[in-house]
Design an enzyme around this catalytic site. Structure first.
Site, PDB file in Angstrom:
ATOM      1  N   GLY A 251       1.025  -1.416   0.031  1.00  0.00           N
ATOM      2  CA  GLY A 251      -0.188   0.195  -0.182  1.00  0.00           C
ATOM      3  C   GLY A 251       0.923   1.009   0.357  1.00  0.00           C
ATOM      4  O   GLY A 251       1.671   2.135  -1.116  1.00  0.00           O
TER       5      GLY A 251
ATOM      6  N   HIS B 280      -9.088  -9.727   1.759  1.00  0.00           N
ATOM      7  CA  HIS B 280      -9.544  -8.298   3.031  1.00  0.00           C
ATOM      8  C   HIS B 280      -9.989  -6.770   2.721  1.00  0.00           C
ATOM      9  O   HIS B 280     -11.223  -6.394   3.391  1.00  0.00           O
ATOM     10  CB  HIS B 280      -8.309  -8.153   2.917  1.00  0.00           C
ATOM     11  CG  HIS B 280      -7.593  -7.376   2.186  1.00  0.00           C
ATOM     12  ND1 HIS B 280      -6.960  -7.580   1.116  1.00  0.00           N
ATOM     13  CD2 HIS B 280      -7.156  -5.969   1.756  1.00  0.00           C
ATOM     14  CE1 HIS B 280      -6.100  -7.205   0.368  1.00  0.00           C
ATOM     15  NE2 HIS B 280      -6.536  -5.808   0.776  1.00  0.00           N
TER      16      HIS B 280
ATOM     17  N   CYS C 123      15.786 -16.704   5.399  1.00  0.00           N
ATOM     18  CA  CYS C 123      14.807 -17.941   5.764  1.00  0.00           C
ATOM     19  C   CYS C 123      14.503 -18.243   7.075  1.00  0.00           C
ATOM     20  O   CYS C 123      15.355 -17.500   7.489  1.00  0.00           O
ATOM     21  CB  CYS C 123      16.409 -19.512   4.861  1.00  0.00           C
ATOM     22  SG  CYS C 123      17.984 -18.784   6.220  1.00  0.00           S
TER      23      CYS C 123
HETATM   24  P1  NAD Z   1      -3.576  -8.775  -5.487  1.00  0.00           P
HETATM   25  O1  NAD Z   1      -4.899  -8.211  -5.056  1.00  0.00           O
HETATM   26  O2  NAD Z   1      -2.456  -8.662  -6.502  1.00  0.00           O
HETATM   27  O3  NAD Z   1      -4.183 -10.436  -6.727  1.00  0.00           O
HETATM   28  C1  NAD Z   1      -4.855 -11.006  -5.923  1.00  0.00           C
HETATM   29  C2  NAD Z   1      -6.254 -11.714  -6.621  1.00  0.00           C
HETATM   30  O4  NAD Z   1      -6.926 -12.435  -6.588  1.00  0.00           O
HETATM   31  C3  NAD Z   1      -5.903 -10.892  -8.239  1.00  0.00           C
HETATM   32  O5  NAD Z   1      -4.991 -11.286  -9.275  1.00  0.00           O
HETATM   33  C4  NAD Z   1      -7.318 -11.036  -8.937  1.00  0.00           C
HETATM   34  O6  NAD Z   1      -7.408 -11.295 -10.265  1.00  0.00           O
HETATM   35  C5  NAD Z   1      -7.800 -12.722  -8.128  1.00  0.00           C
HETATM   36  N1  NAD Z   1      -9.381 -12.416  -7.468  1.00  0.00           N
HETATM   37  C6  NAD Z   1      -9.368 -11.672  -6.920  1.00  0.00           C
HETATM   38  N2  NAD Z   1     -11.209 -12.387  -7.154  1.00  0.00           N
HETATM   39  C7  NAD Z   1     -11.184 -13.397  -7.927  1.00  0.00           C
HETATM   40  C8  NAD Z   1     -12.659 -14.545  -7.771  1.00  0.00           C
HETATM   41  N3  NAD Z   1     -13.647 -14.369  -7.212  1.00  0.00           N
HETATM   42  N4  NAD Z   1     -11.929 -15.723  -8.073  1.00  0.00           N
HETATM   43  C9  NAD Z   1     -10.927 -16.009  -8.829  1.00  0.00           C
HETATM   44  N5  NAD Z   1     -10.189 -14.827  -8.806  1.00  0.00           N
HETATM   45  C10 NAD Z   1      -9.191 -13.844  -7.868  1.00  0.00           C
HETATM   46  O7  NAD Z   1      -3.762  -9.153  -4.013  1.00  0.00           O
HETATM   47  P2  NAD Z   1      -2.159 -10.669  -3.260  1.00  0.00           P
HETATM   48  O8  NAD Z   1      -0.612  -9.500  -3.016  1.00  0.00           O
HETATM   49  O9  NAD Z   1      -1.742 -11.440  -3.728  1.00  0.00           O
HETATM   50  O10 NAD Z   1      -2.813 -10.645  -1.866  1.00  0.00           O
HETATM   51  C11 NAD Z   1      -4.100 -11.674  -1.700  1.00  0.00           C
HETATM   52  C12 NAD Z   1      -4.453 -11.777  -0.431  1.00  0.00           C
HETATM   53  O11 NAD Z   1      -3.171 -11.988   0.790  1.00  0.00           O
HETATM   54  C13 NAD Z   1      -4.367  -9.681   0.098  1.00  0.00           C
HETATM   55  O12 NAD Z   1      -5.810  -9.928   0.910  1.00  0.00           O
HETATM   56  C14 NAD Z   1      -3.662 -10.169   1.270  1.00  0.00           C
HETATM   57  O13 NAD Z   1      -3.977  -8.791   2.190  1.00  0.00           O
HETATM   58  C15 NAD Z   1      -3.614 -11.011   1.679  1.00  0.00           C
HETATM   59  N6  NAD Z   1      -2.076 -11.133   2.141  1.00  0.00           N
HETATM   60  C16 NAD Z   1      -1.709 -12.423   3.376  1.00  0.00           C
HETATM   61  C17 NAD Z   1      -0.692 -11.933   3.981  1.00  0.00           C
HETATM   62  C18 NAD Z   1       0.127 -13.769   4.470  1.00  0.00           C
HETATM   63  O14 NAD Z   1       1.128 -12.972   5.285  1.00  0.00           O
HETATM   64  N7  NAD Z   1       0.016 -14.250   4.286  1.00  0.00           N
HETATM   65  C19 NAD Z   1       0.252 -11.232   3.842  1.00  0.00           C
HETATM   66  C20 NAD Z   1      -0.104  -9.886   2.780  1.00  0.00           C
HETATM   67  C21 NAD Z   1      -1.126  -9.954   2.647  1.00  0.00           C
END
Ligand code: NAD
Length: 553
Positions: free
Chosen positions: A50, A264, A406
């Site tokens: 962000g 989110h 790592c």
């Molecule tokens: P992003 O917005 O770059 O990618 C999301 C993807 O989902 C896009 O490619 C979009 O086209 C796809 N999408 C949306 N709706 C869909 C649907 N109904 N069916 C199929 N595909 C769909 O987001 P990102 O950076 O990849 O992050 C993904 C999520 O992970 C966010 O919610 C983020 O907050 C969360 N996150 C997790 C962690 C962790 O530690 N696990 C850390 C940071 C963020």
């Protein structure tokens, strides 16, 4: 006079431009965070996540750099949300820089108030490693994702995902690391994505092996690879709210299910009956209707995930709030599967394990190859680590200064740090190594929606721990220490701390590294002992971590 945006990169090589290496390392890492290869919007000083920034504005950036260049070995620079605000005489064991980012008093800790203060030029969003000058590009995402899937394998599949299919959705910035991480852990990844451009991009960057022509084709490819215990990642175009329920009704042999769509933010999850081409227009013209429909789709998606769990699959939420959104749409069983930290990562946190990372200040990739070998030799029994280092060496393209990450635990990080220091001293490395970590670590974060979700004793929101972590790192000789609010999950939702320590080959650095890299993960062990985790108590007892409340009077 305000200074202008411009392209900056870290200086390379073995020559100092500052008084000492700790100052030089801070200067280079500040620049490195804003390297165009590393930062998302370097002109605006935004590194990642962000609006996570490295400095408040360009004037502050210049003042930080100028101050670091003249900073003595017994002085400490204070940085308040990206702006250098003071220099004090301290001593050579003190950090050269102390940083506080985005902190707000409890009742004022809201996005609205933060944005008001930010607009007045009084604060900035520091994210985790943006404002603490130790971001290393997308390698961190890939490794964290690999570590999660390796932990799934350890927990459920005898240490390898070979012969299993993981179904997931979303191939975006974070989610795009999933197929590569899953194949690195030996498994088959079946990835559902609505946007064809995202699938093409992941294939182009080597993160996804191939795109299937149809769902049937995808399932055939996946089941063949599963039967042959061959790693493979397959992308399939479709909406997860349609495809995941369909796979459930097809009795697809899915072993693991998760999701990384941008759930989110319900404006970033495409409802099942909306075409990708209509997404932006509908979301901006009728946001409330879009959100309602997105949440309904998420409820269907999560219901199918629960269905897979009922059928015996391993299912988890990957930190994107999809359970909470499905619950808002009225689906009652949304929280039947766990978040990834309580499910897989917390046992690692009990061992003080977390994301140890380092960068070569020389700028020479050969220095990282030397450190890779050194780490592999130090921990020959750790197969998952060996596999990661080997594959990272082959597949990770460096962004900015060559770097590596790592996961190492209590009793391991100090050994790695001391070994790097020896390699600098002996001249096997061309210049010092800077050692830090993500704030998503065992003792350095309070974040009830993620790292401290569902703590055994209910202490999820207790934020004393990251503060103690920062204080003990300061007392142990870290080169720079930071305290942040709101990284990862947003303002009002987390408090976390970082440390970075420099291996410059000197005996003093060795002493500091030994203490910091012992005490920093040590705070993770004690935090989990205090919360009642048996595994942490065992780690503390086995490794001699002192916990007064468990000692006999
Ligand atoms: P992003 O917005 O770059 O990618 C999301 C993807 O989902 C896009 O490619 C979009 O086209 C796809 N999408 C949306 N709706 C869909 C649907 N109904 N069916 C199929 N595909 C769909 O987001 P990102 O950076 O990849 O992050 C993904 C999520 O992970 C966010 O919610 C983020 O907050 C969360 N996150 C997790 C962690 C962790 O530690 N696990 C850390 C940071 C963020």
């Amino acid at each position: 006079m305000a200074t202008r945006p411009r392209t900056v990169r870290a200086p390379r090589g073995a020559d100092l431009t500052c008084v000492g290496w700790p100052q030089e390392a801070a200067l280079r890492m500040l620049h490195n965070n804003l390297d165009p290869e590393v930062a998302e919007r370097p002109d605006e000083l935004v590194v990642y996540g962000g609006t996570g920034k490295a400095a408040r504005d360009w004037e502050s950036f210049d003042a930080i750099a100028r101050t670091l260049r003249g900073l003595d070995d017994d002085e400490t620079l204070l940085v308040q949300s990206g702006r250098p605000v003071g220099v004090f005489q301290t001593h050579e064991w003190a950090p050269r820089v102390l940083i506080a980012n985005s902190n707000l008093v409890g009742d004022w800790a809201t996005w609205d108030e933060f944005r008001r203060l930010e607009a007045l030029g009084l604060t900035m969003y520091g994210q985790m490693t943006a404002g603490s000058w130790i971001y290393i590009g997308s390698q961190g995402i890939l490794q964290g994702t690999y570590e999660t899937f390796a932990a799934v394998a350890e927990r459920r599949f005898d240490g390898s995902l070979a012969g299993t299919i993981t179904l997931t959705s979303g191939l975006g910035g974070m989610g795009g690391a999933q197929p590569l991480a899953i194949t690195m852990a030996g498994g088959v990844a079946l990835c559902v994505e609505v946007d064809p451009a995202r699938i093409a991009r992941r294939i182009e960057h080597g993160y996804l092996d191939q795109q299937a022509d149809s769902l049937d084709h995808a399932l055939r490819l996946a089941t063949e690879a599963r039967a042959a215990r061959r790693p493979l990642s397959v992308g399939v175009l479709g909406n997860a709210a349609d495809v995941v329920p369909r796979l459930l009704t097809m009795d697809a042999p899915i072993d693991v299910v998760t999701d990384q769509t941008s759930a989110h933010d319900p404006l970033a999850y495409l409802p099942a009956d909306v075409a990708v081409e209509d997404w932006a227009e509908l979301a901006s013209a009728r946001p409330e209707e879009f959100i309602t429909r997105a949440r309904e789709s998420m409820a269907r998606h999560v219901e199918a995930m629960v269905g897979f769990q009922d059928a015996g699959a391993e299912v988890f939420d990957y930190g994107n709030s999809i359970r909470a959104e499905a619950q808002l749409a009225g689906y009652g069983r949304a929280f039947e599967f766990p978040g990834f930290v309580p499910a897989y990562i917390r046992p690692l946190f009990c061992d003080g394990k977390g994301p140890f990372r380092w960068a070569a200040l020389s700028g020479d990739p050969h220095d990282i190859a030397v450190t890779d070998r050194a780490v592999a030799e130090l921990f020959p029994e750790n197969e998952s680590l060996a596999r990661w280092l080997r594959m990272a060496g082959e597949k990770v393209h460096f962004e900015g200064l060559p770097a590596r990450i790592c996961w190492l635990g209590y009793g391991e990080r100090d050994r790695a740090g001391l070994r790097f220091n020896e390699l600098v001293a002996s001249g096997e490395l061309k210049a010092p190594i800077v050692i830090g970590r993500d704030h998503l670590d065992s003792g350095s974060v309070a974040s009830p929606y993620r790292e401290t979700e569902a703590m055994l004793d209910g202490s999820d929101a207790i934020a004393d721990w990251p503060l103690l972590n920062a204080l003990v790192n300061t007392a142990s000789g870290a080169s720079w220490v930071s305290i942040h609010h709101g990284g990862g999950v947003g303002i009002g939702r987390s408090l976390h701390a970082g440390q970075v320590t420099v291996a410059d080959g000197t005996p003093l650095a060795a002493q500091k590294l030994e203490r910091v890299l012992t005490n920093d993960p040590g705070t993770g062990v004690i935090r989990h002992v205090d919360a009642g985790y048996e595994r942490a108590a065992e780690t503390a007892a086995a490794r001699g971590v002192r916990v007064p409340m468990t000692e006999d009077g």
